[in-house]
Design a protein around this motif. Structure first.
Motif, short mmCIF file in Angstrom:
data_model
loop_
_atom_site.label_atom_id
_atom_site.label_comp_id
_atom_site.label_asym_id
_atom_site.label_seq_id
_atom_site.Cartn_x
_atom_site.Cartn_y
_atom_site.Cartn_z
N VAL A 1 144.68 -43.58 53.50
CA VAL A 1 145.30 -43.93 54.76
C VAL A 1 146.81 -44.19 54.75
N LYS A 2 147.48 -44.39 53.52
CA LYS A 2 148.75 -44.28 53.52
C LYS A 2 149.42 -43.07 53.96
N ASP B 1 157.39 -40.31 59.49
CA ASP B 1 156.33 -39.53 60.40
C ASP B 1 155.18 -40.29 60.02
N ARG B 2 155.14 -41.27 59.19
CA ARG B 2 154.08 -41.86 58.65
C ARG B 2 153.19 -42.76 59.79
N ILE B 3 152.05 -42.68 60.05
CA ILE B 3 151.10 -43.55 61.17
C ILE B 3 151.53 -45.06 60.93
N THR C 1 144.88 -52.08 57.39
CA THR C 1 143.55 -52.46 56.71
C THR C 1 142.42 -52.17 57.82
N GLU C 2 142.34 -52.23 58.96
CA GLU C 2 141.37 -52.12 60.03
C GLU C 2 140.95 -50.64 59.90
N PHE C 3 141.86 -49.64 59.99
CA PHE C 3 141.55 -48.27 59.93
C PHE C 3 140.75 -48.09 58.65
N ALA C 4 140.97 -48.64 57.45
CA ALA C 4 140.24 -48.52 56.34
C ALA C 4 138.77 -49.03 56.58
N TYR C 5 138.86 -50.07 56.87
CA TYR C 5 137.75 -50.80 57.45
C TYR C 5 136.72 -50.14 58.20
N LEU C 6 137.24 -49.26 59.26
CA LEU C 6 136.47 -48.50 60.25
C LEU C 6 136.02 -47.23 59.70
N THR C 7 136.76 -46.56 58.58
CA THR C 7 136.45 -45.32 58.18
C THR C 7 135.80 -45.30 56.69
N GLY C 8 136.23 -46.16 55.98
CA GLY C 8 135.92 -46.24 54.50
C GLY C 8 136.64 -45.39 53.71
N TRP C 9 137.85 -45.14 54.37
CA TRP C 9 138.86 -44.18 53.56
C TRP C 9 139.55 -45.27 52.61
N ARG C 10 140.07 -44.46 51.34
CA ARG C 10 140.64 -45.32 50.30
C ARG C 10 142.25 -45.79 50.72
N THR D 1 159.42 -47.72 56.83
CA THR D 1 159.37 -47.66 55.27
C THR D 1 157.91 -47.45 55.07
N PRO D 2 157.52 -46.33 54.28
CA PRO D 2 155.93 -46.12 54.00
C PRO D 2 155.44 -47.37 53.26
N ILE D 3 154.29 -47.83 53.43
CA ILE D 3 153.73 -48.88 52.74
C ILE D 3 153.68 -48.62 51.35
N GLY D 4 154.00 -49.59 50.66
CA GLY D 4 153.95 -49.64 49.13
C GLY D 4 152.84 -50.32 48.46
N ASP D 5 153.15 -51.31 47.70
CA ASP D 5 152.25 -52.02 46.94
C ASP D 5 152.00 -53.46 48.05
N PHE D 6 150.96 -53.71 48.25
CA PHE D 6 150.71 -54.73 49.21
C PHE D 6 149.83 -55.77 48.45
N ARG D 7 149.60 -55.70 47.23
CA ARG D 7 148.64 -56.57 46.68
C ARG D 7 148.79 -57.91 46.73
N LYS D 8 150.10 -58.65 46.62
CA LYS D 8 150.51 -59.79 46.85
C LYS D 8 149.99 -60.47 48.18
#
Length: 248
Positions: free
Chosen positions: A96-97, A146-148, A83-92, A154-161
């Motif tokens: 980021v995923k 290899d995902r950051i 979340t912080e990466f998205a906040y610092l860069t404005g990326w979707r 496990t790659p980040i999936g749906d995190f809406r909840k």
């Protein structure tokens, strides 16, 4: 047999059923594109007019620094750096995923064209908080992916909840993850970053969309009025004569 009048009747029927203007526009847009292709290929001689409804549903959400930190502290640990990466860069979120360690080249991180919404590659230098964030992620590297950004390999999936819960606990119910992108644009402009540079980081291709994300609130207007008043006062004051002018 489809005429502009028939299209208008369809639109009015959908509106009466409670459909949103944006949904109706997307339908007529696809329909209109199919007619355009038919005309281009010589299958039809003309296409009916497709009326476009005005849309007034542009989001106006953004985070103050305090609101963001509060939400961040209420997120599960595996989502905080993401979340912080998205906040610092404005990326979707999807961009980021997609990031993997192979996208890190020295002190730069690259977004591949195929993972960008507008299919354009871009990169940002890893400096300041971004450098610290990636250093933290190196300590969380997994042999399973290899995902950051990942959750126990496990790659980040749906995190809406998890996002909804964190916003509720932070007292900002209803905020969207995409509001982080709007926050980047707004903060970049207010911190003096040239618009072209900010757009090169966030990936915006048009000025109109970037400016729509550069949301103005009451505090901005108050500050603008005070700044303008201060400027007016300074320029209205009589000039102080120099020593030579006073002698003359």
């Amino acid at each position: 047999e489809v005429t502009a009048a028939l299209v208008d009747r369809y639109i009015e029927t959908r509106l009466a059923e409670g459909a949103r203007r944006a949904s109706i526009n997307r339908s007529t847009q696809v329909f209109g594109q199919s007619y355009k292709l038919a005309v281009e290929h010589g299958l039809l001689s003309s296409a009916p007019r497709m009326r476009h409804l005005p849309e007034r549903n542009a989001r106006q959400g953004f985070f103050s620094g305090m609101e963001f930190r509060s939400v961040l502290s209420n997120l599960p640990e595996y989502l905080r750096d993401f979340t912080e990466f998205a906040y610092l860069t404005g990326w979707r979120s999807g961009e980021v995923k997609s990031l993997s360690w192979s996208d890190v080249d020295g002190d730069t991180i690259k977004l591949r064209a195929e993972n960008s919404k507008n299919r354009t590659a871009r990169s940002v230098p890893l400096v300041g908080e971004l450098a610290e964030l990636i250093a933290r992620r190196r300590l969380q590297m997994s042999t399973l992916t290899d995902r950051i950004f990942h959750h126990a390999g496990t790659p980040i999936g749906d995190f809406r909840k998890a996002w909804k819960t964190a916003c509720k606990l932070a007292g900002v119910t209803g905020k969207l993850f995409h509001d982080l992108r709007r926050s980047f644009c707004r903060d970049a402009v207010r911190s003096g970053v040239p618009q072209s540079v900010a757009m090169s980081i966030s990936g915006h291709k048009t000025n109109s969309i970037f400016l729509r994300y550069n949301i103005t609130d009451d505090a901005d207007q108050r500050q603008a009025l005070l700044d303008r008043q201060s400027y007016s006062t300074r320029t209205s004051e009589p000039a102080v004569p120099t020593a030579t002018e006073r002698v003359q």
